[in-house]
Every structure is written in C-alpha cells, then in structure tokens.
Design a protein around this motif. Structure first.
Motif, PDB file in Angstrom:
ATOM      1  N   ASP A   9      53.162  48.717  16.905  1.00 56.37           N
ATOM      2  CA  ASP A   9      52.917  49.713  17.964  1.00 56.37           C
ATOM      3  C   ASP A   9      52.879  51.152  17.461  1.00 56.37           C
ATOM      4  O   ASP A   9      52.363  52.039  18.131  1.00 56.37           O
ATOM      5  N   ARG A  10      53.481  51.420  16.295  1.00 54.37           N
ATOM      6  CA  ARG A  10      53.453  52.799  15.790  1.00 54.37           C
ATOM      7  C   ARG A  10      52.001  53.245  15.630  1.00 54.37           C
ATOM      8  O   ARG A  10      51.204  52.568  15.034  1.00 54.37           O
ATOM      9  N   ARG A  11      51.670  54.370  16.181  1.00 56.51           N
ATOM     10  CA  ARG A  11      50.291  54.849  16.113  1.00 56.51           C
ATOM     11  C   ARG A  11      50.280  56.323  15.794  1.00 56.51           C
ATOM     12  O   ARG A  11      51.068  57.086  16.350  1.00 56.51           O
ATOM     13  N   THR A  12      49.409  56.722  14.907  1.00 56.65           N
ATOM     14  CA  THR A  12      49.227  58.139  14.635  1.00 56.65           C
ATOM     15  C   THR A  12      48.769  58.834  15.914  1.00 56.65           C
ATOM     16  O   THR A  12      47.772  58.445  16.508  1.00 56.65           O
ATOM     17  N   THR A  13      49.544  59.830  16.309  1.00 54.30           N
ATOM     18  CA  THR A  13      49.315  60.504  17.591  1.00 54.30           C
ATOM     19  C   THR A  13      48.961  61.960  17.331  1.00 54.30           C
ATOM     20  O   THR A  13      49.661  62.633  16.576  1.00 54.30           O
ATOM     21  N   LYS A  14      47.904  62.416  17.944  1.00 55.66           N
ATOM     22  CA  LYS A  14      47.475  63.801  17.692  1.00 55.66           C
ATOM     23  C   LYS A  14      47.709  64.715  18.891  1.00 55.66           C
ATOM     24  O   LYS A  14      47.778  65.926  18.745  1.00 55.66           O
ATOM     25  N   ASN A  15      47.781  64.132  20.088  1.00 54.52           N
ATOM     26  CA  ASN A  15      47.969  64.952  21.292  1.00 54.52           C
ATOM     27  C   ASN A  15      49.278  64.591  21.981  1.00 54.52           C
ATOM     28  O   ASN A  15      49.492  63.434  22.356  1.00 54.52           O
ATOM     29  N   PRO A 157      41.521  49.377  12.894  1.00 52.02           N
ATOM     30  CA  PRO A 157      41.720  47.967  12.543  1.00 52.02           C
ATOM     31  C   PRO A 157      42.250  47.818  11.131  1.00 52.02           C
ATOM     32  O   PRO A 157      42.043  48.694  10.284  1.00 52.02           O
ATOM     33  N   ARG A 158      42.930  46.736  10.869  1.00 50.69           N
ATOM     34  CA  ARG A 158      43.430  46.432   9.532  1.00 50.69           C
ATOM     35  C   ARG A 158      42.524  45.394   8.873  1.00 50.69           C
ATOM     36  O   ARG A 158      41.690  44.782   9.524  1.00 50.69           O
ATOM     37  N   GLN A 159      42.724  45.245   7.573  1.00 55.60           N
ATOM     38  CA  GLN A 159      41.882  44.339   6.785  1.00 55.60           C
ATOM     39  C   GLN A 159      42.185  42.882   7.115  1.00 55.60           C
ATOM     40  O   GLN A 159      43.303  42.546   7.503  1.00 55.60           O
TER      41      GLN A 159
HETATM   42  C1  LIG Z   1      50.584  60.046   3.125  1.00 58.07           C
HETATM   43  C2  LIG Z   1      49.859  60.128   4.441  1.00 58.07           C
HETATM   44  C3  LIG Z   1      49.296  61.332   4.807  1.00 58.07           C
HETATM   45  C4  LIG Z   1      48.584  61.446   6.008  1.00 58.07           C
HETATM   46  N1  LIG Z   1      48.047  62.661   6.347  1.00 58.07           N
HETATM   47  C5  LIG Z   1      47.277  62.752   7.450  1.00 58.07           C
HETATM   48  C6  LIG Z   1      46.674  63.994   7.786  1.00 58.07           C
HETATM   49  O1  LIG Z   1      46.902  65.015   7.144  1.00 58.07           O
HETATM   50  N2  LIG Z   1      45.862  64.024   8.860  1.00 58.07           N
HETATM   51  C7  LIG Z   1      45.606  62.913   9.611  1.00 58.07           C
HETATM   52  O2  LIG Z   1      44.840  62.997  10.568  1.00 58.07           O
HETATM   53  N3  LIG Z   1      46.224  61.733   9.360  1.00 58.07           N
HETATM   54  C8  LIG Z   1      47.063  61.625   8.292  1.00 58.07           C
HETATM   55  N4  LIG Z   1      47.700  60.451   8.015  1.00 58.07           N
HETATM   56  C9  LIG Z   1      47.671  59.354   9.008  1.00 58.07           C
HETATM   57  C10 LIG Z   1      46.544  58.345   8.754  1.00 58.07           C
HETATM   58  O3  LIG Z   1      45.306  58.961   8.973  1.00 58.07           O
HETATM   59  C11 LIG Z   1      46.771  57.161   9.729  1.00 58.07           C
HETATM   60  O4  LIG Z   1      47.968  56.519   9.383  1.00 58.07           O
HETATM   61  C12 LIG Z   1      45.618  56.161   9.693  1.00 58.07           C
HETATM   62  O5  LIG Z   1      44.476  56.690  10.308  1.00 58.07           O
HETATM   63  C13 LIG Z   1      45.961  54.853  10.408  1.00 58.07           C
HETATM   64  O6  LIG Z   1      46.265  55.076  11.772  1.00 58.07           O
HETATM   65  P1  LIG Z   1      47.662  54.591  12.375  1.00 58.07           P
HETATM   66  O7  LIG Z   1      48.744  55.405  11.717  1.00 58.07           O
HETATM   67  O8  LIG Z   1      47.599  54.855  13.858  1.00 58.07           O
HETATM   68  O9  LIG Z   1      47.822  53.128  12.082  1.00 58.07           O
HETATM   69  C14 LIG Z   1      48.443  60.313   6.851  1.00 58.07           C
HETATM   70  C15 LIG Z   1      49.041  59.092   6.464  1.00 58.07           C
HETATM   71  C16 LIG Z   1      49.755  59.005   5.285  1.00 58.07           C
HETATM   72  C17 LIG Z   1      50.400  57.688   4.896  1.00 58.07           C
END
Ligand SMILES: Cc1cc2nc3c(=O)[nH]c(=O)nc-3n(C[C@H](O)[C@H](O)[C@H](O)COP(=O)(O)O)c2cc1C
Length: 169
Positions: A9-15, A157-159
């Motif tokens: 569930d962890r997701r990179t969140t921008k907003n 998506p993952r591999q």
């Molecule tokens: C070392 C590292 C640095 C990252 N730096 C950025 C960044 O500067 N900008 C960004 O948009 N995402 C950054 N990310 C996040 C990845 O883009 C993100 O983990 C990837 O797109 C997969 O999405 P998820 O985290 O939702 O699974 C970084 C991830 C890692 C591991």
C-alpha cells in the motif's frame, strides 16, 4: 495493518493536505528506522525534522521552478548518513540508511500516513547545507515528505517475477 499490506500500500505521494504529522509521531518513526539492519552497529544515520524556519530557508534557496517541490507535504524529515573513511563501511552504511528510510515509509503507511522519498536536491545545495548546519562528513540520502494524500496516487506496476527472480541450482 499487517506488514505485507503496508509494503503493497505504500505509495509515493506528491499532493498532501495541510495537516501536519505530530513531532511525537515522527520520533516514533525514527525510532523504528534505527531497527534496520546495520553491519557493526555503526548507527550511521541522522534524521532531522525540518522545522518552519529551515523550510522557509530551503524555499528561498530553491530556484523559482523548484520552490513548490520543497514543500510538497506539511512535514519533512531529512535523512543523511555519516560518511565513513573505509569504502566497504561507506557502502554498507549507505545501504543501511536506505533500509532505515524504508522502515519509516512502511511504519508511516501502517499508521495511515502517506509519504514521498524525494532525492535531497535542494537540501544538498551548499547554501542549504550551510543554513541547516549539515556537517561536511554527512551525505544526504532523502527528504521524506509526510502527511495525508489529497487524491489517489498512481500505482506503478512491478515486473513479472520471471524477469527479476531465478533459482540457482
Ligand atoms: C532513492 C530514491 C530517490 C527518489 N527520488 C525521487 C524524486 O526525487 N522525485 C520523485 O518524483 N520520486 C522519487 N523517488 C520515488 C520513486 O519515483 C517511486 O518510488 C517510484 O515511482 C515508484 O512509485 P511508488 O513509490 O509509489 O511505488 C525516489 C525513490 C528512491 C528509492
């Protein structure tokens, strides 16, 4: 939340909403971070909660088109690693610190907190390091943005496992 759920569930969140994460919760996350594996128990990681004054300084230092990126979330944690003299130790300490960052992201997810591991580009600029008093022997590893997402995040998506996993005889 169980661990597998948190991992998926962890997701990179921008907003994020404006609601900050309490410093006491950030302390809990940092305490969990340091349970990451760490060869020789060097405790190489350093964590700094970036307060309002430091945030304002980073915004000021950032170029115009990057200012918004500094303040993606209401709460930010700067993670760095103390750079060892020995190359093997240096690599191991960096890897341990990355594992510590993931601990924070997963522990946050388990608490319903959203996050973003951002490369510390602005924080790494010389004027930022000076302002934040980052010692010369520390390498910045991440800015972890923490807060609550305003909207759905894309799920990259993952591999297929066949591409990344094999069983050796
Ligand atoms: C070392 C590292 C640095 C990252 N730096 C950025 C960044 O500067 N900008 C960004 O948009 N995402 C950054 N990310 C996040 C990845 O883009 C993100 O983990 C990837 O797109 C997969 O999405 P998820 O985290 O939702 O699974 C970084 C991830 C890692 C591991």
């Amino acid at each position: 939340m169980d661990l597998e759920r948190a991992i998926r569930d962890r997701r990179t969140t921008k907003n994020f909403t404006d609601e900050p994460i309490d410093a006491s919760v950030v302390r809990e996350l940092v305490d969990l971070a340091q349970w990451a594996p760490n060869h020789n128990m060097t405790a190489p990681w350093r964590f700094r909660l970036i307060g309002p004054e430091s945030t304002a300084a980073l915004v000021q230092i950032a170029p115009e088109d990057k200012k918004k990126k500094v303040v993606r979330a209401p709460t930010r944690l700067l993670v760095s690693v103390v750079v060892a003299g020995d190359q093997v130790r240096r690599e191991e300490d960096l890897l341990a610190t990355a594992a510590a960052v993931q601990n924070i992201l997963l522990a946050a997810t388990a608490r319903g907190i959203d996050s973003f591991w951002q490369s510390p580009t602005i924080a790494g600029l010389a004027p930022s390091r000076f302002k934040l008093k980052i010692p010369a022997n520390e390498q910045l590893v991440a800015v972890i943005h923490l807060g609550y997402a305003t909207d759905e995040r894309p799920e990259p998506p993952r591999q297929d496992l066949a591409k990344i996993f094999s069983e050796l005889p």
